[in-house]
Design a protein around this motif. Structure first.
Motif, short mmCIF file in Angstrom:
data_model
loop_
_atom_site.label_atom_id
_atom_site.label_comp_id
_atom_site.label_asym_id
_atom_site.label_seq_id
_atom_site.Cartn_x
_atom_site.Cartn_y
_atom_site.Cartn_z
N GLU A 107 10.11 14.26 -1.20
CA GLU A 107 8.98 14.29 -0.28
C GLU A 107 7.76 13.62 -0.91
OE1 GLU A 107 6.48 14.89 2.92
OE2 GLU A 107 8.67 14.88 2.77
N GLY A 108 7.58 13.79 -2.20
CA GLY A 108 6.47 13.13 -2.88
C GLY A 108 6.58 11.62 -2.82
N LEU A 109 7.77 11.10 -3.00
CA LEU A 109 7.99 9.65 -2.90
C LEU A 109 7.71 9.16 -1.47
CD1 LEU A 109 11.22 9.41 -5.05
CD2 LEU A 109 8.98 8.46 -5.66
N ARG A 110 8.13 9.93 -0.49
CA ARG A 110 7.87 9.55 0.90
C ARG A 110 6.37 9.52 1.19
NH1 ARG A 110 12.55 12.92 1.51
NH2 ARG A 110 14.32 11.67 2.27
N ARG A 111 5.66 10.53 0.74
CA ARG A 111 4.23 10.58 0.98
C ARG A 111 3.50 9.46 0.25
NH1 ARG A 111 1.95 16.63 0.61
NH2 ARG A 111 0.07 15.48 1.19
N ALA A 112 3.98 9.12 -0.94
CA ALA A 112 3.36 8.03 -1.69
C ALA A 112 3.53 6.71 -0.96
CB ALA A 112 3.98 7.95 -3.09
N ARG A 113 4.74 6.40 -0.51
CA ARG A 113 4.97 5.14 0.21
C ARG A 113 4.16 5.10 1.50
NH1 ARG A 113 8.31 1.25 -0.98
NH2 ARG A 113 8.31 0.46 1.15
N THR A 114 4.12 6.20 2.21
CA THR A 114 3.39 6.24 3.47
C THR A 114 1.90 5.99 3.24
OG1 THR A 114 4.99 7.78 4.45
CG2 THR A 114 2.80 7.68 5.46
N PHE A 115 1.35 6.62 2.21
CA PHE A 115 -0.08 6.45 1.94
C PHE A 115 -0.39 5.03 1.48
CE2 PHE A 115 -3.94 6.97 -0.69
CZ PHE A 115 -4.79 7.44 0.31
N LEU A 116 0.46 4.46 0.66
CA LEU A 116 0.25 3.08 0.21
C LEU A 116 0.22 2.12 1.39
CD1 LEU A 116 2.53 3.08 -2.95
CD2 LEU A 116 0.06 2.71 -2.95
N ARG A 117 1.10 2.30 2.33
CA ARG A 117 1.10 1.44 3.52
C ARG A 117 -0.20 1.59 4.30
NH1 ARG A 117 6.27 1.72 7.22
NH2 ARG A 117 5.39 3.79 7.56
N GLN A 118 -0.70 2.81 4.40
CA GLN A 118 -1.94 3.04 5.14
C GLN A 118 -3.12 2.32 4.46
OE1 GLN A 118 -2.02 7.33 5.03
NE2 GLN A 118 -1.07 7.54 7.04
N VAL A 119 -3.18 2.38 3.15
CA VAL A 119 -4.27 1.73 2.42
C VAL A 119 -4.18 0.21 2.58
CG1 VAL A 119 -5.28 1.34 0.14
CG2 VAL A 119 -4.49 3.63 0.78
N ILE A 120 -2.98 -0.33 2.44
CA ILE A 120 -2.79 -1.77 2.57
C ILE A 120 -3.16 -2.25 3.97
CG2 ILE A 120 -0.97 -3.55 2.67
CD1 ILE A 120 0.32 -2.07 0.27
N GLN A 174 10.89 1.67 -8.66
CA GLN A 174 11.90 1.28 -7.68
C GLN A 174 11.57 1.78 -6.28
OE1 GLN A 174 13.78 -0.99 -8.38
NE2 GLN A 174 15.39 -0.59 -9.86
N TYR A 175 10.74 2.82 -6.20
CA TYR A 175 10.42 3.42 -4.91
C TYR A 175 9.09 2.97 -4.34
CZ TYR A 175 14.26 6.66 -5.88
OH TYR A 175 15.50 7.20 -6.14
N ILE A 176 8.15 2.51 -5.19
CA ILE A 176 6.81 2.20 -4.66
C ILE A 176 6.23 0.88 -5.13
CG2 ILE A 176 6.24 4.66 -4.42
CD1 ILE A 176 4.47 4.35 -6.94
N ALA A 177 6.86 0.20 -6.08
CA ALA A 177 6.23 -0.98 -6.70
C ALA A 177 5.98 -2.11 -5.72
CB ALA A 177 7.06 -1.47 -7.88
N ASP A 178 6.77 -2.19 -4.65
CA ASP A 178 6.58 -3.28 -3.69
C ASP A 178 5.28 -3.16 -2.91
OD1 ASP A 178 7.85 -0.95 -2.50
OD2 ASP A 178 8.12 -2.14 -0.67
N LEU A 179 4.62 -2.00 -3.02
CA LEU A 179 3.36 -1.77 -2.32
C LEU A 179 2.18 -1.63 -3.30
CD1 LEU A 179 4.66 0.82 0.32
CD2 LEU A 179 4.18 -1.61 0.69
N ILE A 180 2.38 -2.03 -4.55
CA ILE A 180 1.35 -1.92 -5.58
C ILE A 180 0.89 -3.32 -5.98
CG2 ILE A 180 0.86 -1.17 -7.93
CD1 ILE A 180 1.22 1.16 -6.03
N CYS A 181 -0.43 -3.51 -6.08
CA CYS A 181 -0.99 -4.81 -6.41
C CYS A 181 -1.35 -4.95 -7.89
CB CYS A 181 -2.24 -5.07 -5.56
SG CYS A 181 -1.94 -4.96 -3.77
N TRP A 182 -1.63 -3.84 -8.56
CA TRP A 182 -1.98 -3.83 -9.98
C TRP A 182 -1.56 -2.48 -10.55
CZ3 TRP A 182 -5.05 -0.56 -12.92
CH2 TRP A 182 -5.45 -1.03 -14.19
N SER A 183 -1.12 -2.48 -11.80
CA SER A 183 -0.69 -1.24 -12.43
C SER A 183 -1.29 -1.08 -13.82
CB SER A 183 0.84 -1.18 -12.55
OG SER A 183 1.45 -1.08 -11.30
N ALA A 184 -1.42 0.17 -14.22
CA ALA A 184 -1.88 0.50 -15.56
C ALA A 184 -0.78 1.22 -16.32
CB ALA A 184 -3.13 1.38 -15.50
#
Length: 353
Positions: free
Chosen positions: A121-134, A151-161
């Motif tokens: 559920e955490g992964l689902r909420r993370a992907r959903t929120f990233l799409r909303q921000v984008i 593997q679950y969220i990197a396609d929606l990330i523009c920069w990482s630390a």
């Protein structure tokens, strides 16, 4: 009967959905993919000098309330549009939190904030929120802590630390070498920069390591190396390192390592003593140095939320102050808007030179 030698301390082991299944369930659109690709390209251009704007990674220390987080994103998107000629604003969307001992480990690990640790559920909420921000036209930034998470969220990330605690980790350097976005490595908790510089060098080279495929199968991953890595000064146990002398040392160290002089400075963490009241003056000094002509300073980081400070956690969820951090202290929205607006004004004349 032989002695038991496996899983002696495992209480449960629940399979996660395969990354391909979750990406199909919560897909990215073509427009989202185009925006992420363009944002990554812009960040790369800022890192290596062809785009003269200042990159600012700004937002909550961690996302625990996606409704309040979305309100913050709406405000930041409007501000980013207004200041786009001088600053390139990227929102902190941090879902994983390293803990010194124990504590809440982030939205992906514990989305219900109750210790139930419903990671799917955490992964689902993370992907959903990233799409909303984008979809607001706002680039996204996060810290990648667990090597399986990308593997679950990197396609929606523009920069990482990569954080101070994991910059020395071979696992994270290998992971960074295969990531598709620019990556910043923080100096170690001691304040030492050598580990971050070594991480940039290692991550820029091909690596082979154990990983997980898109189908969720253990695999041997071979990378080509990530050319868009850089260092982040965040202070350390020996004090802050955002001052001009510390920046000069970092620049000389990068030059000696034959790396581009791309330096981001974190105005929070040890650079402000984790005191949100000190963060504005640190950020202002970063901007002052950049405006004075130090183009090796390509970016800054700010921990910011709707409400200043932080609040104790755990506590009953109904008592939580909306828009206030449950991890590190943040500056409030009004302070954030003022600092970024002033920074844009301060930098405007330098961009015209």
């Amino acid at each position: 009967m032989s002695s038991r030698v496996t899983d002696l301390h495992i209480a449960r082991n629940l399979p996660l959905p395969a990354p391909t299944a979750l990406l199909a369930e919560i897909p990215r659109s073509e427009s989202q993919a185009d925006f992420v690709a363009a944002s990554r390209q812009t960040i790369g251009s800022i890192l290596f000098g062809s785009d003269p704007r200042l990159l600012v990674i700004v937002g909550p220390c961690s996302i625990h309330d996606t409704v309040a987080g979305y309100e913050y994103a709406q405000r930041l998107a409007a501000l980013a549009e207004r200041l786009k000629d001088q600053l390139f604003l990227v929102m902190r969307v941090y879902f994983e939190k390293p803990r010194t001992t124990v504590g809440w480990k982030g939205l992906i690990m514990d989305p219900a904030l109750d210790g139930s640790d419903n990671i799917p559920e955490g992964l689902r909420r993370a992907r959903t929120f990233l799409r909303q921000v984008i979809d607001l036209g706002l680039p996204t930034a996060t810290e990648l802590l667990d090597p399986i998470t990308p593997q679950y969220i990197a396609d929606l990330i523009c920069w990482s630390a990569i954080g101070a605690r994991t910059t020395e980790s071979q696992t994270h350097r290998q992971m960074a070498s295969g990531l598709s976005m620019p990556v910043g490595f923080k100096n170690g908790t001691s304040g030492d920069l050598v580990a971050a510089i070594n991480a940039v060098k290692a991550s820029g080279r091909p690596q082979t390591f154990l990983g997980v495929s898109e189908d969720g199968v253990a695999s041997a991953v071979t990378t080509t190396g990530n050319p868009d890595c850089h260092v982040i000064l965040r202070g350390g146990e020996n004090g802050p390192n955002y001052d001009a002398a510390s920046v000069a040392i970092a620049r000389a160290s990068l030059d000696a390592a034959k790396l581009p002089p791309a330096i981001m400075i974190d105005a929070s963490h040890a650079n402000c003593g984790k005191d949100d009241a000190e963060m504005p003056s640190v950020f202002q000094e970063i901007v002052r140095q950049r405006a004075a002509g130090d183009t090796s300073i390509i970016g800054a980081m700010l921990e910011s939320n709707l409400v200043a400070g932080n609040q104790a956690f755990p506590q009953p969820l109904e008592r939580l102050v909306r828009g206030q951090s449950i991890t590190d202290k943040c500056i409030d929205w009004e302070t954030t808007e003022r600092l970024l607006t002033e920074a844009a004004q301060h930098l405007e004349s330098t961009l015209r030179r």
